[in-house]
Design an enzyme around this catalytic site. Structure first.
Site, PDB file in Angstrom:
ATOM      1  N   TYR A   1      25.619 -44.791 -11.725  1.00  0.00           N
ATOM      2  CA  TYR A   1      26.557 -44.108 -10.837  1.00  0.00           C
ATOM      3  C   TYR A   1      27.852 -43.778 -11.567  1.00  0.00           C
ATOM      4  CZ  TYR A   1      29.498 -43.360  -6.690  1.00  0.00           C
ATOM      5  OH  TYR A   1      30.355 -42.843  -5.755  1.00  0.00           O
TER       6      TYR A   1
ATOM      7  N   SER B   1      34.433 -40.105  -7.661  1.00  0.00           N
ATOM      8  CA  SER B   1      34.542 -41.475  -7.173  1.00  0.00           C
ATOM      9  C   SER B   1      35.542 -42.243  -8.028  1.00  0.00           C
ATOM     10  CB  SER B   1      33.171 -42.161  -7.242  1.00  0.00           C
ATOM     11  OG  SER B   1      33.266 -43.545  -7.021  1.00  0.00           O
TER      12      SER B   1
END
Length: 343
Positions: A183, A170
């Site tokens: 995350y 990501s």
């Protein structure tokens, strides 16, 4: 004259690069390739599975939810991909289940050509509400599950003469984002691991691609988890996930990911906004740090004790106007993300 010569050289080199890129892509066809996709029952994983089946490949879908897997297989069947789809219910937080799933898939197809680590969870909220368990869960799914899968599959790929591994990280694994601490931490770990093994596995003809997507319109905002001021956190996240200027259509993202996989491309960053953020952070880390502090001032503050509870986006009230989340909501229905109606 020198400027014209330089311009011609640049154009010529660009054309050569483009031709070589197309040749590398064409040389590796997806037809009859066996592809394992974690998180393949919905979102980006399901979009990838559709495109692989359309190209004549075979997909093995791993997901925890049996009902979602059933809907995903039905979706592929409607598109003519049922004979090439195999689903295995597996909790990726459980090492033994991972090993069993890999064995089932290899027994079913006889080989495995490509591994795509796509499964993920997003927990959004202020650091004050994030507990060690949140970080542990993110690390187990985003780092340890890919680690275990790669450890199981690489020896098999070596016996078959090579393969492809695609790790979907990501932008949060390149530039830390406020309110996404678990995350970002886990995606940084996956990015580092993916980049580290690339050179070592290349001598075995196993090509590793690290993908760093920005915001994608997969429809996953309804399945993201939120802490703190739940409705407000869901509001900014859902609006960002559907913004056309900073997010990418999931089908387009999947095409780019599969093309990079076929080329054996080392790294892929998706969306102009993500590339700009990574470039800016690399050149001006202090400026990026100051900018993130400013961004954080506009995000919701900590909530009360109820903010420690983890709630899915589908359970929350919608604060943004419908037109801000329209594109993301459309993707929710299309990509098997819908579990319940938001209020």
């Amino acid at each position: 004259m020198n400027v014209r010569v330089l311009l011609c050289v640049v154009v010529f080199l660009f054309i050569v690069w483009l031709v070589l890129r197309l040749i590398r892509t064409a040389r590796y066809s997806l037809r009859d390739k066996v592809v394992l996709i974690t998180g393949g029952s919905r979102g980006l994983g399901l979009v990838l599975a559709r495109q692989i089946c359309a190209a004549g490949g075979k997909v093995a879908l791993i997901a925890r939810d049996a009902e979602e897997l059933g809907r995903a297989k039905a979706d592929l069947a409607q598109r003519g991909g049922a004979p090439n789809a195999f689903a295995v219910q597996c909790d990726l937080l459980d090492t033994e289940q991972i090993r069993s799933a890999v064995r089932q898939i290899i027994d079913h197809f006889g080989k495995m050509d490509i591994l795509i680590n796509c499964a993920g969870i997003i927990e959004v909220g202020p650091l004050e509400h994030m507990a060690r368990e949140d970080f542990d869960r993110a690390m187990r799914l985003h780092f340890w599950a890919p680690f275990e899968l790669i450890s199981q599959i690489v020896p098999e790929m070596r016996t078959w003469g090579g393969g492809r591994i695609v790790n979907i990280s990501s932008i949060g694994g390149k530039v830390a984002v406020p309110h996404l601490a678990p995350y970002s931490a886990s995606k940084f770990a996956l990015t580092g691991f993916s980049d580290a093994i690339r050179a070592e596995l290349a001598r075995d003809n196993i090509h590793v691609t690290t993908v760093a997507p920005g915001m994608m319109r997969t429809g996953s905002h309804v399945n993201a988890k939120f802490k703190g001021k739940h409705d407000a956190e869901f509001g900014w996240f859902a609006a960002s996930a559907g913004a056309p200027l900073i997010s990418m259509n999931a089908d387009r993202a999947a095409r780019k990911i599969l093309a990079a996989c076929r080329r054996g491309q080392p790294s892929l960053t998706l969306t102009f906004a993500a590339r700009t953020a990574i470039f800016g952070n690399a050149l001006f880390p202090n400026l990026t740090g100051y900018w993130m502090k400013i961004v954080n001032r506009f995000l919701p503050g900590a909530g009360n004790d109820e903010g420690n509870e983890l709630r899915a986006g589908s359970q929350l009230h919608r604060l943004p106007p419908w037109w801000l989340t329209r594109l993301a909501d459309r993707a929710t229905t299309k990509n098997n993300e819908e579990r319940g109606q938001s209020l």
